[in-house]
Design a protein around this motif. Structure first.
Motif, PDB file in Angstrom:
ATOM      1  N   ILE A  53     -56.341  -9.861 -15.115  1.00  0.00           N
ATOM      2  CA  ILE A  53     -54.978  -9.651 -15.583  1.00  0.00           C
ATOM      3  C   ILE A  53     -54.068 -10.372 -14.605  1.00  0.00           C
ATOM      4  CG2 ILE A  53     -53.184  -7.933 -16.018  1.00  0.00           C
ATOM      5  CD1 ILE A  53     -55.577  -6.028 -16.646  1.00  0.00           C
ATOM      6  N   ASP A  54     -53.336 -11.328 -15.134  1.00  0.00           N
ATOM      7  CA  ASP A  54     -52.657 -12.214 -14.200  1.00  0.00           C
ATOM      8  C   ASP A  54     -51.336 -12.720 -14.761  1.00  0.00           C
ATOM      9  OD1 ASP A  54     -53.230 -14.013 -11.683  1.00  0.00           O
ATOM     10  OD2 ASP A  54     -52.251 -15.239 -13.191  1.00  0.00           O
ATOM     11  N   ASP A  55     -50.262 -12.412 -14.066  1.00  0.00           N
ATOM     12  CA  ASP A  55     -48.975 -12.995 -14.424  1.00  0.00           C
ATOM     13  C   ASP A  55     -48.477 -13.846 -13.272  1.00  0.00           C
ATOM     14  OD1 ASP A  55     -48.775 -11.595 -16.854  1.00  0.00           O
ATOM     15  OD2 ASP A  55     -48.195  -9.794 -15.745  1.00  0.00           O
ATOM     16  N   ALA A  56     -49.201 -13.833 -12.189  1.00  0.00           N
ATOM     17  CA  ALA A  56     -48.653 -14.369 -10.942  1.00  0.00           C
ATOM     18  C   ALA A  56     -48.832 -15.870 -10.784  1.00  0.00           C
ATOM     19  CB  ALA A  56     -49.310 -13.661  -9.762  1.00  0.00           C
ATOM     20  N   ALA A  57     -49.781 -16.469 -11.485  1.00  0.00           N
ATOM     21  CA  ALA A  57     -50.073 -17.896 -11.316  1.00  0.00           C
ATOM     22  C   ALA A  57     -50.205 -18.211  -9.821  1.00  0.00           C
ATOM     23  CB  ALA A  57     -49.009 -18.757 -11.972  1.00  0.00           C
ATOM     24  N   GLY A  58     -51.296 -17.727  -9.246  1.00  0.00           N
ATOM     25  CA  GLY A  58     -51.504 -17.829  -7.800  1.00  0.00           C
ATOM     26  C   GLY A  58     -51.406 -19.245  -7.261  1.00  0.00           C
ATOM     27  N   PHE A  59     -51.885 -20.215  -8.035  1.00  0.00           N
ATOM     28  CA  PHE A  59     -51.834 -21.590  -7.542  1.00  0.00           C
ATOM     29  C   PHE A  59     -50.393 -22.079  -7.433  1.00  0.00           C
ATOM     30  CE2 PHE A  59     -52.599 -26.295  -8.405  1.00  0.00           C
ATOM     31  CZ  PHE A  59     -52.915 -26.572  -7.083  1.00  0.00           C
ATOM     32  N   ALA A  60     -49.568 -21.754  -8.440  1.00  0.00           N
ATOM     33  CA  ALA A  60     -48.157 -22.160  -8.392  1.00  0.00           C
ATOM     34  C   ALA A  60     -47.451 -21.458  -7.227  1.00  0.00           C
ATOM     35  CB  ALA A  60     -47.469 -21.839  -9.716  1.00  0.00           C
ATOM     36  N   ALA A  61     -47.802 -20.199  -7.003  1.00  0.00           N
ATOM     37  CA  ALA A  61     -47.192 -19.457  -5.888  1.00  0.00           C
ATOM     38  C   ALA A  61     -47.576 -20.093  -4.552  1.00  0.00           C
ATOM     39  CB  ALA A  61     -47.638 -17.996  -5.936  1.00  0.00           C
ATOM     40  N   ALA A  62     -48.851 -20.487  -4.430  1.00  0.00           N
ATOM     41  CA  ALA A  62     -49.298 -21.156  -3.194  1.00  0.00           C
ATOM     42  C   ALA A  62     -48.562 -22.489  -3.035  1.00  0.00           C
ATOM     43  CB  ALA A  62     -50.808 -21.372  -3.231  1.00  0.00           C
ATOM     44  N   CYS A  63     -48.342 -23.166  -4.140  1.00  0.00           N
ATOM     45  CA  CYS A  63     -47.614 -24.445  -4.095  1.00  0.00           C
ATOM     46  C   CYS A  63     -46.191 -24.239  -3.594  1.00  0.00           C
ATOM     47  CB  CYS A  63     -47.595 -25.092  -5.487  1.00  0.00           C
ATOM     48  SG  CYS A  63     -49.122 -25.955  -5.896  1.00  0.00           S
ATOM     49  N   ARG A  64     -45.563 -23.162  -4.030  1.00  0.00           N
ATOM     50  CA  ARG A  64     -44.187 -22.907  -3.575  1.00  0.00           C
ATOM     51  C   ARG A  64     -44.148 -22.673  -2.071  1.00  0.00           C
ATOM     52  NH1 ARG A  64     -43.793 -20.084  -8.280  1.00  0.00           N
ATOM     53  NH2 ARG A  64     -44.136 -18.081  -7.258  1.00  0.00           N
ATOM     54  N   SER A  68     -42.378 -24.972   1.377  1.00  0.00           N
ATOM     55  CA  SER A  68     -41.549 -24.543   2.505  1.00  0.00           C
ATOM     56  C   SER A  68     -42.304 -24.669   3.828  1.00  0.00           C
ATOM     57  CB  SER A  68     -41.072 -23.101   2.283  1.00  0.00           C
ATOM     58  OG  SER A  68     -42.182 -22.254   2.129  1.00  0.00           O
ATOM     59  N   GLY A  69     -43.536 -25.116   3.774  1.00  0.00           N
ATOM     60  CA  GLY A  69     -44.292 -25.370   5.006  1.00  0.00           C
ATOM     61  C   GLY A  69     -44.813 -24.118   5.664  1.00  0.00           C
ATOM     62  N   THR A  70     -44.815 -23.007   4.937  1.00  0.00           N
ATOM     63  CA  THR A  70     -45.232 -21.744   5.579  1.00  0.00           C
ATOM     64  C   THR A  70     -46.582 -21.246   5.078  1.00  0.00           C
ATOM     65  OG1 THR A  70     -44.067 -20.459   3.902  1.00  0.00           O
ATOM     66  CG2 THR A  70     -42.834 -20.986   5.902  1.00  0.00           C
ATOM     67  N   LEU A  71     -47.246 -22.001   4.237  1.00  0.00           N
ATOM     68  CA  LEU A  71     -48.497 -21.518   3.650  1.00  0.00           C
ATOM     69  C   LEU A  71     -49.589 -21.371   4.701  1.00  0.00           C
ATOM     70  CD1 LEU A  71     -49.960 -20.904   0.883  1.00  0.00           C
ATOM     71  CD2 LEU A  71     -50.808 -23.251   1.027  1.00  0.00           C
ATOM     72  N   THR A  72     -50.248 -20.220   4.688  1.00  0.00           N
ATOM     73  CA  THR A  72     -51.382 -20.002   5.592  1.00  0.00           C
ATOM     74  C   THR A  72     -52.623 -19.658   4.760  1.00  0.00           C
ATOM     75  OG1 THR A  72     -51.013 -17.625   5.754  1.00  0.00           O
ATOM     76  CG2 THR A  72     -49.853 -19.015   7.361  1.00  0.00           C
ATOM     77  N   ALA A  73     -53.784 -19.713   5.420  1.00  0.00           N
ATOM     78  CA  ALA A  73     -55.022 -19.330   4.723  1.00  0.00           C
ATOM     79  C   ALA A  73     -54.941 -17.869   4.275  1.00  0.00           C
ATOM     80  CB  ALA A  73     -56.218 -19.548   5.644  1.00  0.00           C
ATOM     81  N   GLY A  74     -54.242 -17.052   5.065  1.00  0.00           N
ATOM     82  CA  GLY A  74     -54.066 -15.634   4.699  1.00  0.00           C
ATOM     83  C   GLY A  74     -53.261 -15.496   3.415  1.00  0.00           C
ATOM     84  N   ASP A  75     -52.246 -16.368   3.240  1.00  0.00           N
ATOM     85  CA  ASP A  75     -51.465 -16.334   1.992  1.00  0.00           C
ATOM     86  C   ASP A  75     -52.350 -16.663   0.799  1.00  0.00           C
ATOM     87  OD1 ASP A  75     -49.040 -15.800   3.275  1.00  0.00           O
ATOM     88  OD2 ASP A  75     -48.677 -17.926   3.667  1.00  0.00           O
ATOM     89  N   ILE A  76     -53.214 -17.671   0.979  1.00  0.00           N
ATOM     90  CA  ILE A  76     -54.095 -18.067  -0.139  1.00  0.00           C
ATOM     91  C   ILE A  76     -54.995 -16.889  -0.519  1.00  0.00           C
ATOM     92  CG2 ILE A  76     -56.010 -19.585  -0.804  1.00  0.00           C
ATOM     93  CD1 ILE A  76     -54.671 -21.825   0.730  1.00  0.00           C
ATOM     94  N   GLU A  77     -55.515 -16.248   0.495  1.00  0.00           N
ATOM     95  CA  GLU A  77     -56.357 -15.055   0.265  1.00  0.00           C
ATOM     96  C   GLU A  77     -55.571 -13.984  -0.510  1.00  0.00           C
ATOM     97  OE1 GLU A  77     -59.442 -14.598   2.360  1.00  0.00           O
ATOM     98  OE2 GLU A  77     -59.923 -12.812   1.178  1.00  0.00           O
ATOM     99  N   CYS A 116     -54.779 -26.678   3.415  1.00  0.00           N
ATOM    100  CA  CYS A 116     -54.799 -25.333   4.000  1.00  0.00           C
ATOM    101  C   CYS A 116     -56.091 -24.608   3.600  1.00  0.00           C
ATOM    102  CB  CYS A 116     -53.563 -24.576   3.518  1.00  0.00           C
ATOM    103  SG  CYS A 116     -53.394 -22.969   4.261  1.00  0.00           S
ATOM    104  N   ALA A 117     -56.459 -24.724   2.329  1.00  0.00           N
ATOM    105  CA  ALA A 117     -57.674 -24.052   1.848  1.00  0.00           C
ATOM    106  C   ALA A 117     -58.920 -24.620   2.522  1.00  0.00           C
ATOM    107  CB  ALA A 117     -57.785 -24.192   0.332  1.00  0.00           C
ATOM    108  N   ALA A 118     -58.874 -25.912   2.836  1.00  0.00           N
ATOM    109  CA  ALA A 118     -60.053 -26.573   3.434  1.00  0.00           C
ATOM    110  C   ALA A 118     -60.431 -25.945   4.770  1.00  0.00           C
ATOM    111  CB  ALA A 118     -59.778 -28.063   3.606  1.00  0.00           C
TER     112      ALA A 118
END
Ligand SMILES: Nc1ncnc2c1ncn2[C@@H]1O[C@H](COP(=O)(O)OP(=O)(O)OP(=O)(O)O)[C@@H](O)[C@H]1O
Ligand SMILES: [Mg+2]
Length: 270
Positions: A53-64, A68-77, A116-118
């Motif tokens: 069940i997904d409304d969040a579009a996790g990939f688009a959220a990670a892209c946002r 802003s240059g703040t994405l971390t591996a923890g955010d992806i998780e 970041c994911a790498a």
């Protein structure tokens, strides 16, 4: 470094999403930490296929966040769904549910999410769109968003492109034309060719015909064949689980397990 696997195929639903989900889950079953990304800018399909069940579009959220240059591996998780496998875990960054959200998936953002994911995963498997067109011809604005930026960026950075063809006559014809364009764009890429939906029992020309056509007309002599198996995939959709958990003994699942063995990233031994 992680191994980035792009799963691509031409228009006509040859099975990109099916291959991406099951290659990713088989890698997870081998004990790899795997991130599965739905980067198909023509509409996400991985979340519904896995019953998420997904409304969040996790990939688009990670892209946002990447913008802003703040994405971390923890955010992806945090932005990804965790899917338990028999012997491991698969993380899934879901795709856009509305196709008009494609401008969120810019080349720079996608590149940063992949980088970041790498750092955090053994393997990253990405379901990309079919369309390889660059929009340069139709816009003079260098900085305008590109419809196929996510697909092209993933393909550009992929360590291996898994190319999926549908075994029927139209599918093979479409594949050969689109494959030529792909090779022109990324001539150096490693590639693994999959012929999907092969009818073995009924069609007297069967699997060898599709493989033979690819060999003769596209110079592709090594292909991996996947049988048409609606029963196994129906079990997968009904349970929201990859084949390794829903149709463990099916021939289709065993073929995916074999492909994962070939694609398995080598771990660096310290
Ligand atoms: N080996 C197979 N046997 C039977 N059905 C299959 C097989 N592979 C895929 N399918 C079915 O074909 C359809 C398209 O598969 P899938 O969604 O994976 O394709 P796609 O290339 O990602 O399509 P799209 O263009 O919508 O992104 C689905 O209904 C799927 O269940
Ligand atoms: Mg798809």
């Amino acid at each position: 470094m992680s191994k980035l696997l792009a799963v691509w195929g031409p228009t006509g639903a040859p099975g990109r999403t099916t291959v991406a989900i099951n290659v990713a889950s088989e890698l997870a079953e081998l004990g790899q930490s795997v991130l599965l990304i739905d980067a198909d800018s023509y509409g996400g399909a991985i979340a519904p296929a896995l019953g998420l069940i997904d409304d969040a579009a996790g990939f688009a959220a990670a892209c946002r966040l990447a913008e802003s240059g703040t994405l971390t591996a923890g955010d992806i998780e945090n932005l990804s769904h965790s899917v338990s496998m028999s012997a491991g875990m698969l993380n899934v960054l879901s795709g856009i549910t509305r196709t008009d959200r494609w401008p969120e998936l810019t080349a720079e953002r996608v590149k940063n999410v992949l980088a970041c994911a790498a750092e955090a995963y053994d393997a990253i498997v990405v379901d990309v769109g079919f369309n390889l067109e660059t929009d340069e011809e139709i816009t003079s604005d260098l900085f305008a968003p590109r419809r196929n930026a996510a697909t092209l960026t993933v393909l550009k950075h992929a360590d291996c492109i898994v190319e999926v063809a549908s075994a029927d006559a139209l599918g093979i014809a479409r594949f050969i034309r689109a494959h030529d364009v792909l090779v022109d764009l990324y001539p150096q890429s490693l590639r693994l060719i999959v012929v999907n939906k092969v009818r073995t029992g009924l069609d007297p020309r069967g699997s060898s015909h599709a493989a033979e056509t690819l060999s003769r007309f596209a110079g592709l002599h090594e292909v991996y064949e996947l049988p048409l198996d609606e029963k196994a995939l129906n079990a997968s959709y009904a349970s929201g689980k990859p084949l390794s958990m829903s149709a463990h003994t099916s021939k289709l699942r065993k073929k995916f397990a074999g492909i994962a063995q070939v694609l398995q990233p080598q771990r660096n031994v310290a």
